[in-house]
Design a protein around this motif. Structure first.
Motif, PDB file in Angstrom:
ATOM      1  N   THR A 256       0.829  -1.202   0.000  1.00  0.00           N
ATOM      2  CA  THR A 256       0.000   0.000   0.000  1.00  0.00           C
ATOM      3  C   THR A 256       0.865   1.253   0.000  1.00  0.00           C
ATOM      4  O   THR A 256       0.535   2.252  -0.667  1.00  0.00           O
ATOM      5  CB  THR A 256      -0.939  -0.012   1.215  1.00  0.00           C
ATOM      6  OG1 THR A 256      -1.794  -1.164   1.126  1.00  0.00           O
ATOM      7  CG2 THR A 256      -1.799   1.238   1.268  1.00  0.00           C
ATOM      8  N   GLU A 276      -3.452  -3.356  -6.768  1.00  0.00           N
ATOM      9  CA  GLU A 276      -3.710  -4.519  -5.920  1.00  0.00           C
ATOM     10  C   GLU A 276      -2.686  -4.437  -4.806  1.00  0.00           C
ATOM     11  O   GLU A 276      -1.504  -4.756  -4.990  1.00  0.00           O
ATOM     12  CB  GLU A 276      -3.586  -5.816  -6.721  1.00  0.00           C
ATOM     13  CG  GLU A 276      -4.252  -7.000  -6.057  1.00  0.00           C
ATOM     14  CD  GLU A 276      -3.305  -7.762  -5.151  1.00  0.00           C
ATOM     15  OE1 GLU A 276      -3.370  -7.503  -3.935  1.00  0.00           O
ATOM     16  OE2 GLU A 276      -2.537  -8.585  -5.636  1.00  0.00           O
ATOM     17  N   GLY A 279      -2.799  -6.626   2.253  1.00  0.00           N
ATOM     18  CA  GLY A 279      -3.933  -7.306   2.859  1.00  0.00           C
ATOM     19  C   GLY A 279      -3.666  -7.626   4.318  1.00  0.00           C
ATOM     20  O   GLY A 279      -2.527  -7.546   4.786  1.00  0.00           O
ATOM     21  N   CYS A 310      -0.606 -11.957  -0.490  1.00  0.00           N
ATOM     22  CA  CYS A 310      -1.465 -10.875  -0.016  1.00  0.00           C
ATOM     23  C   CYS A 310      -2.807 -11.403   0.471  1.00  0.00           C
ATOM     24  O   CYS A 310      -3.482 -10.748   1.264  1.00  0.00           O
ATOM     25  CB  CYS A 310      -1.662  -9.829  -1.107  1.00  0.00           C
ATOM     26  SG  CYS A 310      -2.287 -10.516  -2.658  1.00  0.00           S
ATOM     27  N   THR A 311      -3.184 -12.598   0.002  1.00  0.00           N
ATOM     28  CA  THR A 311      -4.451 -13.199   0.435  1.00  0.00           C
ATOM     29  C   THR A 311      -4.269 -14.123   1.637  1.00  0.00           C
ATOM     30  O   THR A 311      -5.233 -14.731   2.103  1.00  0.00           O
ATOM     31  CB  THR A 311      -5.082 -14.013  -0.707  1.00  0.00           C
ATOM     32  OG1 THR A 311      -4.133 -14.988  -1.152  1.00  0.00           O
ATOM     33  CG2 THR A 311      -5.480 -13.104  -1.869  1.00  0.00           C
ATOM     34  N   GLU A 407       0.575  -6.749   7.978  1.00  0.00           N
ATOM     35  CA  GLU A 407       0.650  -7.942   7.135  1.00  0.00           C
ATOM     36  C   GLU A 407       1.978  -8.637   7.404  1.00  0.00           C
ATOM     37  O   GLU A 407       3.042  -8.103   7.104  1.00  0.00           O
ATOM     38  CB  GLU A 407       0.533  -7.531   5.672  1.00  0.00           C
ATOM     39  CG  GLU A 407       0.399  -8.665   4.694  1.00  0.00           C
ATOM     40  CD  GLU A 407       0.162  -8.160   3.277  1.00  0.00           C
ATOM     41  OE1 GLU A 407      -0.408  -8.912   2.471  1.00  0.00           O
ATOM     42  OE2 GLU A 407       0.543  -7.016   2.970  1.00  0.00           O
ATOM     43  N   TYR A 433      -7.132  -2.400   5.750  1.00  0.00           N
ATOM     44  CA  TYR A 433      -7.100  -3.252   4.570  1.00  0.00           C
ATOM     45  C   TYR A 433      -8.445  -3.928   4.329  1.00  0.00           C
ATOM     46  O   TYR A 433      -9.254  -4.063   5.238  1.00  0.00           O
ATOM     47  CB  TYR A 433      -6.018  -4.319   4.712  1.00  0.00           C
ATOM     48  CG  TYR A 433      -4.632  -3.739   4.884  1.00  0.00           C
ATOM     49  CD1 TYR A 433      -3.970  -3.139   3.816  1.00  0.00           C
ATOM     50  CD2 TYR A 433      -3.982  -3.785   6.112  1.00  0.00           C
ATOM     51  CE1 TYR A 433      -2.709  -2.603   3.963  1.00  0.00           C
ATOM     52  CE2 TYR A 433      -2.708  -3.248   6.268  1.00  0.00           C
ATOM     53  CZ  TYR A 433      -2.076  -2.656   5.199  1.00  0.00           C
ATOM     54  OH  TYR A 433      -0.830  -2.119   5.351  1.00  0.00           O
ATOM     55  N   LEU A 435      -8.780  -6.820   1.506  1.00  0.00           N
ATOM     56  CA  LEU A 435      -8.567  -7.637   0.316  1.00  0.00           C
ATOM     57  C   LEU A 435      -9.370  -8.939   0.374  1.00  0.00           C
ATOM     58  O   LEU A 435     -10.337  -9.112  -0.358  1.00  0.00           O
ATOM     59  CB  LEU A 435      -7.082  -7.939   0.128  1.00  0.00           C
ATOM     60  CG  LEU A 435      -6.713  -8.680  -1.158  1.00  0.00           C
ATOM     61  CD1 LEU A 435      -7.117  -7.885  -2.394  1.00  0.00           C
ATOM     62  CD2 LEU A 435      -5.220  -8.993  -1.197  1.00  0.00           C
ATOM     63  N   TYR A 456     -14.537  -6.550   2.684  1.00  0.00           N
ATOM     64  CA  TYR A 456     -13.462  -7.119   1.875  1.00  0.00           C
ATOM     65  C   TYR A 456     -13.936  -7.307   0.443  1.00  0.00           C
ATOM     66  O   TYR A 456     -15.115  -7.558   0.200  1.00  0.00           O
ATOM     67  CB  TYR A 456     -12.998  -8.469   2.468  1.00  0.00           C
ATOM     68  CG  TYR A 456     -12.320  -8.277   3.806  1.00  0.00           C
ATOM     69  CD1 TYR A 456     -10.939  -8.122   3.891  1.00  0.00           C
ATOM     70  CD2 TYR A 456     -13.066  -8.173   4.977  1.00  0.00           C
ATOM     71  CE1 TYR A 456     -10.316  -7.894   5.107  1.00  0.00           C
ATOM     72  CE2 TYR A 456     -12.461  -7.937   6.197  1.00  0.00           C
ATOM     73  CZ  TYR A 456     -11.083  -7.804   6.251  1.00  0.00           C
ATOM     74  OH  TYR A 456     -10.472  -7.553   7.457  1.00  0.00           O
ATOM     75  N   GLY A 475      -9.426  -5.639  -3.876  1.00  0.00           N
ATOM     76  CA  GLY A 475      -9.879  -5.297  -2.537  1.00  0.00           C
ATOM     77  C   GLY A 475     -10.541  -3.945  -2.453  1.00  0.00           C
ATOM     78  O   GLY A 475     -10.691  -3.222  -3.444  1.00  0.00           O
ATOM     79  N   SER A 479      -6.711  -1.578   0.312  1.00  0.00           N
ATOM     80  CA  SER A 479      -6.190  -2.749  -0.396  1.00  0.00           C
ATOM     81  C   SER A 479      -6.238  -2.607  -1.908  1.00  0.00           C
ATOM     82  O   SER A 479      -5.849  -3.537  -2.619  1.00  0.00           O
ATOM     83  CB  SER A 479      -6.949  -4.013   0.027  1.00  0.00           C
ATOM     84  OG  SER A 479      -6.533  -4.435   1.306  1.00  0.00           O
TER      85      SER A 479
END
Length: 503
Positions: A256, A276, A279, A310-311, A407, A433, A435, A456, A475, A479
């Motif tokens: 970010t 993108e 997260g 990121c997920t 994160e 966030y 995402l 989300y 997101g 996100s």
């Protein structure tokens, strides 16, 4: 535009890398810059060392692009832009289908390459290659479905005709954690829409992107349609490209913090931007959940790519009734994973990308422990070479722990008990966030209600995997902006043109 499928033979890369164990692969991996149809060493003459995260040693080096090289790539993209935009959708689709098949045909050595430069375990690397290929197959199908609209104006004075045209030259910036998939997730829709592009891969993992670039050339992608610039000075190179009025699209995957900087750069020419970003995925387990299914899902959501996604599930909120059993089983499952070099066929948890990643994990874990968390598994960096951190489980993590705010990007599961569903929703949404989120419950009505209430862009209900080329990925909040994948990802590379017409 005439498609020249022989273009890949015009110039071979001067500098190359042979993937160990695959010396007879389709071709040696280029280590220069792809500008137009040429692999060039770059105007500055400098190289970037690429490290093996499992050992800390140098694998090889790649060309280091300067601003002048970035401008040369932009020139090449401009030279190819009109012809590629005019190429019939079916012709573009055929080339994209060839790209899909070429990546599938090279899955084994591409997976080995990813395991070497990224550190991830081979099963994860192989899964990434196949996932990366799917974007070309999906967008080969979508390329011929860029449909417009026709309607009568409400006042009846004219027809409203809308068509979608290629947005133009696109700068694609990708991260190190999925060096193949993040590149193809951007390149495929850009090409399907009729755009030319410049790919700037992560400094840590450019080899995979360069290998994909050569595969695309050999599959018949015309000169200048895809250009690749590796650089140790991304701020200067990307700024120069974004401040040139020929650039019309920015697609970025990364943190970010960097996303905010790029948005400021894009603002000078009001460049259409897809982001993108970071997260902080919550994983909610309700008392009525199928415990074994929830654990299996947790292992996928947390340990895919060793948590460097990121997920990745970052925060596990587990209802009190099932909490003790969940923690016990999670410790058992994560404790059984074999940690080792990604290229070791038995390894299930590879190395982190670099020393800075280990330092961040250590800082977050130590902070959580100092605030009362109980280390149930791991929690300490092993001695020896390479950038390894063991699968770890921290229970009873305090709500003020930084581990729940940031994160972690590593194989650490932070588990927090909750009493009421409202508490879980509040804690899950208490982040900048938005995402991905995960929910496990046998009550489908309640699960869908929670999916709507969670802030989300993506929610996995009784699943540990959310990504799919046919689904819109992206997101809300900090996100990101826009979506990748699905038909949505194709439209990100188009402009809607309205034509008012009478007949």
């Amino acid at each position: 535009m005439t498609i020249n499928t022989a273009s890949a033979t015009v110039q071979k890369a001067a500098n190359t890398y042979l993937v160990p164990g695959f010396e007879k692969a389709s071709f040696p991996v280029p280590t220069d810059l792809l500008v137009g149809d040429a692999w060039v060493p770059g105007s500055g003459g400098k190289r970037i060392d690429i490290l093996d995260p499992a050992t800390g040693g140098v694998l090889t080096s790649v060309a280091d692009a300067t601003v002048a090289d970035g401008m040369a790539a932009l020139d090449a993209a401009e030279a190819a832009a009109a012809g590629w935009a005019a190429t019939p959708p079916r012709a573009r689709a055929v080339i994209l289908q060839r790209c899909f098949q070429a990546i599938v045909d090279n899955v084994d050595w591409l997976a080995q390459l990813i395991a070497l430069e990224n550190g991830k375990a081979l099963p994860d690397a192989r899964g990434e290659v196949l996932y990366a290929a799917e974007f070309f197959r999906w967008y080969a199908e979508e390329a011929v479905r860029i449909n417009g609209d026709l309607s009568i104006a409400p006042a009846g004075g004219n027809r409203i005709m809308v068509q979608y045209q290629p947005i133009g030259i696109s700068l694609l910036i990708t991260p190190w954690n999925f060096p193949a998939a993040m590149a193809t997730r951007k390149i495929a829709p850009a090409l399907a829409a009729g755009c030319t592009c410049i790919l700037k891969p992560a400094e840590e993992t450019p080899l995979t992107a360069l290998a994909v670039g050569e595969i695309l050339r050999q599959a018949g992608v015309p000169a200048g349609v895809v250009n690749i610039v590796n650089t140790s000075d991304p701020a200067s190179v990307c700024s120069a490209i974004l401040r040139d009025r020929r650039t019309r699209k920015l697609s970025f995957t990364g943190s970010t913090e960097v996303g905010r900087i790029l948005l400021r750069e894009a603002s000078y020419n009001v460049i259409n931007s897809s982001m993108e970003l970071g997260g902080n995925a919550p994983f909610l387990v309700l008392d009525d959940a199928d415990l074994d299914a929830a654990i299996d899902g947790a292992m996928i959501a947390k340990m895919r790519n060793a948590g460097e996604a990121c997920t990745a599930a970052n925060r596990f909120y587990v209802q009190e009734g099932i909490y003790p059993a969940f923690v016990e089983k999670l410790v058992e499952k994560m404790g059984a994973l074999k940690m080792g070099a990604g290229t070791d066929a038995a390894s299930q948890c590879g190395a982190m990308i670099n020393r800075a990643a280990i330092d961040k994990i250590e800082t977050l874990v130590n902070d959580a422990v100092a605030k009362g968390a109980s280390v149930r598994l791991g929690g300490k960096t092993p001695e020896g070479a390479g950038f390894f951190y063991p699968p770890s489980v921290l229970a009873d993590v305090s709500l003020d722990a930084d581990l729940l705010r940031e994160e972690i990007f590593g194989p650490v599961a932070a588990v927090v008990p909750f009493a009421h569903v409202e508490d879980a929703v509040r804690m899950a949404n208490d982040t900048e966030y938005g995402l991905a989120a995960y929910v496990y419950t046998e009550n489908m009505k309640l699960g869908l209600q929670l999916a709507e209430r969670l802030e989300y862009g993506m929610v996995a209900l009784n699943r540990g995997l959310v990504s799919d080329p046919a689904a819109p990925f992206g997101g809300v909040k900090q996100s990101g902006l826009g979506r990748e994948g699905a038909h949505h990802g194709l439209l990100e590379f188009t402009e809607a043109k309205y034509i008012a017409v009478n007949w």
